[in-house]
Design a protein around this motif. Structure first.
Motif, PDB file in Angstrom:
ATOM      1  N   PRO A   1      -1.219 -22.487   7.341  1.00 54.47           N
ATOM      2  CA  PRO A   1       0.177 -22.040   7.435  1.00 54.47           C
ATOM      3  C   PRO A   1       0.690 -21.283   6.204  1.00 54.47           C
ATOM      4  O   PRO A   1       1.863 -20.899   6.167  1.00 54.47           O
ATOM      5  N   ASN A   2      -0.148 -21.090   5.185  1.00 55.97           N
ATOM      6  CA  ASN A   2       0.316 -20.401   3.984  1.00 55.97           C
ATOM      7  C   ASN A   2       0.380 -18.892   4.142  1.00 55.97           C
ATOM      8  O   ASN A   2       1.056 -18.207   3.379  1.00 55.97           O
ATOM      9  N   ALA A   3      -0.345 -18.357   5.121  1.00 61.51           N
ATOM     10  CA  ALA A   3      -0.371 -16.909   5.328  1.00 61.51           C
ATOM     11  C   ALA A   3       0.856 -16.440   6.105  1.00 61.51           C
ATOM     12  O   ALA A   3       1.645 -17.238   6.607  1.00 61.51           O
ATOM     13  N   ARG A   4       1.012 -15.108   6.167  1.00 62.98           N
ATOM     14  CA  ARG A   4       2.065 -14.456   6.957  1.00 62.98           C
ATOM     15  C   ARG A   4       3.468 -14.891   6.548  1.00 62.98           C
ATOM     16  O   ARG A   4       4.340 -15.149   7.371  1.00 62.98           O
ATOM     17  N   GLN A   5       3.697 -14.987   5.264  1.00 59.69           N
ATOM     18  CA  GLN A   5       5.015 -15.349   4.741  1.00 59.69           C
ATOM     19  C   GLN A   5       5.672 -14.192   4.015  1.00 59.69           C
ATOM     20  O   GLN A   5       6.585 -14.385   3.220  1.00 59.69           O
ATOM     21  N   GLY A   6       5.210 -12.982   4.312  1.00 62.72           N
ATOM     22  CA  GLY A   6       5.793 -11.803   3.697  1.00 62.72           C
ATOM     23  C   GLY A   6       4.800 -11.117   2.778  1.00 62.72           C
ATOM     24  O   GLY A   6       3.883 -11.731   2.226  1.00 62.72           O
ATOM     25  N   LYS A   7       5.012  -9.817   2.609  1.00 64.78           N
ATOM     26  CA  LYS A   7       4.099  -9.019   1.807  1.00 64.78           C
ATOM     27  C   LYS A   7       4.100  -9.441   0.347  1.00 64.78           C
ATOM     28  O   LYS A   7       3.058  -9.393  -0.332  1.00 64.78           O
ATOM     29  N   GLY A   8       5.258  -9.851  -0.167  1.00 68.61           N
ATOM     30  CA  GLY A   8       5.360 -10.225  -1.559  1.00 68.61           C
ATOM     31  C   GLY A   8       4.419 -11.357  -1.936  1.00 68.61           C
ATOM     32  O   GLY A   8       3.733 -11.297  -2.972  1.00 68.61           O
ATOM     33  N   LYS A   9       4.354 -12.408  -1.124  1.00 70.46           N
ATOM     34  CA  LYS A   9       3.478 -13.543  -1.420  1.00 70.46           C
ATOM     35  C   LYS A   9       2.012 -13.123  -1.396  1.00 70.46           C
ATOM     36  O   LYS A   9       1.203 -13.583  -2.219  1.00 70.46           O
ATOM     37  N   ALA A  10       1.659 -12.255  -0.452  1.00 74.94           N
ATOM     38  CA  ALA A  10       0.278 -11.788  -0.376  1.00 74.94           C
ATOM     39  C   ALA A  10      -0.082 -10.972  -1.621  1.00 74.94           C
ATOM     40  O   ALA A  10      -1.155 -11.145  -2.210  1.00 74.94           O
ATOM     41  N   LEU A  11       0.811 -10.082  -2.039  1.00 69.76           N
ATOM     42  CA  LEU A  11       0.546  -9.276  -3.237  1.00 69.76           C
ATOM     43  C   LEU A  11       0.433 -10.155  -4.477  1.00 69.76           C
ATOM     44  O   LEU A  11      -0.414  -9.915  -5.354  1.00 69.76           O
ATOM     45  N   ASN A  12       1.267 -11.165  -4.576  1.00 70.79           N
ATOM     46  CA  ASN A  12       1.227 -12.044  -5.747  1.00 70.79           C
ATOM     47  C   ASN A  12      -0.091 -12.809  -5.847  1.00 70.79           C
ATOM     48  O   ASN A  12      -0.585 -13.067  -6.951  1.00 70.79           O
ATOM     49  N   GLU A  13      -0.683 -13.156  -4.709  1.00 69.24           N
ATOM     50  CA  GLU A  13      -1.973 -13.841  -4.752  1.00 69.24           C
ATOM     51  C   GLU A  13      -3.052 -12.888  -5.272  1.00 69.24           C
ATOM     52  O   GLU A  13      -3.914 -13.286  -6.065  1.00 69.24           O
TER      53      GLU A  13
ATOM     54  N   ASP B   1      10.269 -12.638  -2.418  1.00 68.45           N
ATOM     55  CA  ASP B   1      10.271 -12.836  -0.968  1.00 68.45           C
ATOM     56  C   ASP B   1      11.190 -11.874  -0.225  1.00 68.45           C
ATOM     57  O   ASP B   1      11.392 -12.010   0.980  1.00 68.45           O
ATOM     58  N   SER B   2      11.757 -10.910  -0.924  1.00 67.08           N
ATOM     59  CA  SER B   2      12.673  -9.972  -0.288  1.00 67.08           C
ATOM     60  C   SER B   2      11.968  -9.148   0.778  1.00 67.08           C
ATOM     61  O   SER B   2      10.742  -8.944   0.737  1.00 67.08           O
ATOM     62  N   LEU B   3      12.754  -8.645   1.723  1.00 75.14           N
ATOM     63  CA  LEU B   3      12.206  -7.749   2.750  1.00 75.14           C
ATOM     64  C   LEU B   3      11.823  -6.401   2.157  1.00 75.14           C
ATOM     65  O   LEU B   3      11.074  -5.637   2.763  1.00 75.14           O
ATOM     66  N   THR B   4      12.364  -6.084   0.984  1.00 72.73           N
ATOM     67  CA  THR B   4      11.985  -4.868   0.259  1.00 72.73           C
ATOM     68  C   THR B   4      11.569  -5.282  -1.154  1.00 72.73           C
ATOM     69  O   THR B   4      12.271  -5.032  -2.125  1.00 72.73           O
ATOM     70  N   GLU B   5      10.399  -5.893  -1.217  1.00 75.28           N
ATOM     71  CA  GLU B   5       9.899  -6.399  -2.493  1.00 75.28           C
ATOM     72  C   GLU B   5       9.652  -5.279  -3.496  1.00 75.28           C
ATOM     73  O   GLU B   5       9.736  -5.478  -4.708  1.00 75.28           O
ATOM     74  N   ASP B   6       9.399  -4.066  -2.988  1.00 73.66           N
ATOM     75  CA  ASP B   6       9.176  -2.932  -3.880  1.00 73.66           C
ATOM     76  C   ASP B   6      10.463  -2.513  -4.590  1.00 73.66           C
ATOM     77  O   ASP B   6      10.456  -2.191  -5.782  1.00 73.66           O
ATOM     78  N   LEU B   7      11.586  -2.529  -3.876  1.00 65.88           N
ATOM     79  CA  LEU B   7      12.872  -2.209  -4.494  1.00 65.88           C
ATOM     80  C   LEU B   7      13.263  -3.270  -5.517  1.00 65.88           C
ATOM     81  O   LEU B   7      13.797  -2.955  -6.601  1.00 65.88           O
ATOM     82  N   GLU B   8      13.008  -4.528  -5.197  1.00 68.35           N
ATOM     83  CA  GLU B   8      13.305  -5.605  -6.142  1.00 68.35           C
ATOM     84  C   GLU B   8      12.492  -5.438  -7.430  1.00 68.35           C
ATOM     85  O   GLU B   8      13.006  -5.668  -8.533  1.00 68.35           O
TER      86      GLU B   8
END
Length: 450
Positions: A119-131, A243-250
């Motif tokens: 269940p850790n996957a598919r929680q947004g692009k930001g979490k995947a990039l951080n890993e 975790d923002s929907l626009t992690e790149d802007l953040e």
């Protein structure tokens, strides 16, 4: 109405005019370097050689993937061609298909695949990039490479870099102040109306406005061809992507507040697939608008930062307010004024801002003024698209600029849906699914911005 129009035109022209001037400056500096066989003074960005640093030596590509087997193989192969010595880190975010296997086969020993499982996957692009970022930090520590000379390039699974993209990025990062570089985006499958007008948005309007933001050092980072300096990311003292929907802007806001310069260039670019479904396009833009609207909460901290110039703080504030002050209000004002104009034409009565007069000439003047004011961005977009894409002739480009009317309605629908989601507290992340294959509707790699 006057306030919204003044804000919109001021910010539009304030980005486009410097953007055109900047791209011309880069073209002339490139010609000067070619004619002299060496680098001209001031290089690729204003003031670059006033803060010389060492050119980066290490590059990691970081790609978050979810069910991307149709494109990831070609992307890995293309990245290997562009940067043979770079490491390619693939974060497989719980894919149901063969994304990981295809990536490994395409890249061999140069590809590192990190598997995230439910269940850790598919929680947004930001979490995947951080890993993936955590793995890169460990690898840099093992290899004992210099953090300030190491770059991380976030790519989309379908991204294709232009031939000299990495060289241009490295050259810009030789300015010790630069923390991030975002390359302009070109739509690859621009063989249909829906994808062609996305190309006009990215390649005509967005690219030019980004060039203009070079002057304020506040170029907005995107999710594709987003180059960042590792030491700048480490300096945030937190995970770079939230975790923002626009992690790149953040990330853009965080780096700018820390005093890092953010750049782009007209001499390199990235190509990606456009969304070829209206429903999925609105879903994508809804996510973008919701993230953009939420990011307005950072405006007070932007003005509190002592590392930002007043120009940078002002530009970022105007940019963050676009959905709130321009898109949502104009979606109402435009239609109300159109109804008033239609009513006057039908009845001959003066309404609101409409010019008084009973003659046919006055009616033509009123209609023409309304058209010129409301369509000015479309006419400008067509001209800019022609400047950047000489496969379009001037008349066709200006006429095609009116496709932004369709884009406006996509934006209106997305902005109001985003507002509704914000009011409901719905911040779930939905990936825009891919329907086009690797070779469907692909136009050969473009020649870049002229």
């Amino acid at each position: 109405m006057a306030i919204v129009m003044a804000y919109g035109l001021t910010y539009f022209l304030g980005a486009m005019i410097p953007g055109v001037l900047y791209s011309r400056k880069e073209r002339s500096s490139s010609a000067h370097r070619r004619s002299n066989g060496r680098f001209a003074r001031r290089g690729v960005a204003p003031g670059r050689d006033e803060h010389p640093g060492e050119t980066p030596t290490d590059l990691y590509f970081l790609i978050a993937c979810l069910n991307e087997e149709s494109v990831i193989g070609g992307t890995v192969q293309a990245l290997r061609e562009r940067a043979p010595h770079a490491r390619i880190v693939i974060v497989d975010d719980g894919s149901d298909d063969n994304t990981a296997a295809v990536a490994r086969e395409a890249g061999g020993e140069h590809v590192i695949v990190i598997n995230r499982n439910l269940p850790n996957a598919r929680q947004g692009k930001g979490k995947a990039l951080n890993e993936g970022y955590s793995w890169i930090l460990e690898d840099v520590e093992r290899r004992k490479t210099a953090r300030e000379k190491t770059l991380i390039a976030v790519m989309d699974a379908d991204g294709r870099l232009s031939p000299t993209a990495c060289e241009e990025a490295f050259r810009i990062f030789s300015d010790s102040r630069v923390g991030g570089v975002q390359l302009p985006v070109r739509i690859r499958n621009r063989d249909r109306f829906i994808t062609r007008f996305q190309d006009l948005e990215f390649w005509g309007l967005s690219a030019t406005s980004q060039f203009g933001r070079n002057w304020s050092n506040t170029v907005s980072l995107g999710g594709n061809a987003q180059f960042t300096r590792l030491s700048a990311l480490i300096g945030l003292a937190r995970s770079p992507w939230n975790d923002s929907l626009t992690e790149d802007l953040e990330l853009t806001i965080a780096l700018a507040r820390d005093g890092w310069v953010l750049r782009t260039t007209s001499k390199a670019w990235v190509e990606q697939e456009g969304v070829d479904s209206w429903r999925r396009l609105v879903r994508q833009r809804t996510r973008w608008f919701q993230g953009h609207m939420s990011a307005a909460r950072h405006i007070p901290s932007i003005w509190r930062s002592r590392k930002l110039s007043n120009l940078a703080a002002l530009e970022m504030t105007l940019y963050l307010l676009v959905p709130w002050v321009l898109t949502l209000p104009w979606s109402v004002i435009f239609h109300v004024s159109l109804l008033l104009l239609t009513f006057q034409i039908a009845t001959g009565e003066q309404m609101g801002f409409i010019v008084a007069g009973d003659s046919i000439g006055m009616l033509i003047l009123t209609t023409s003024l309304y058209y010129l004011i409301s369509s000015f961005p479309m006419l400008m977009a067509g001209y800019l698209y022609y400047r950047n894409d000489r496969e379009m002739n001037p008349v066709r480009s200006i006429l095609f600029g009116h496709s932004l009317l369709v884009a406006n309605y996509v934006a209106y629908a997305a902005a109001w849906k985003a507002l509704a989601r914000l009011l409901r507290g719905n911040d779930g992340w939905e990936k825009t699914t891919r329907t086009t294959g690797e070779n469907v509707g692909v136009i050969p790699l473009s020649e870049g911005i002229n």
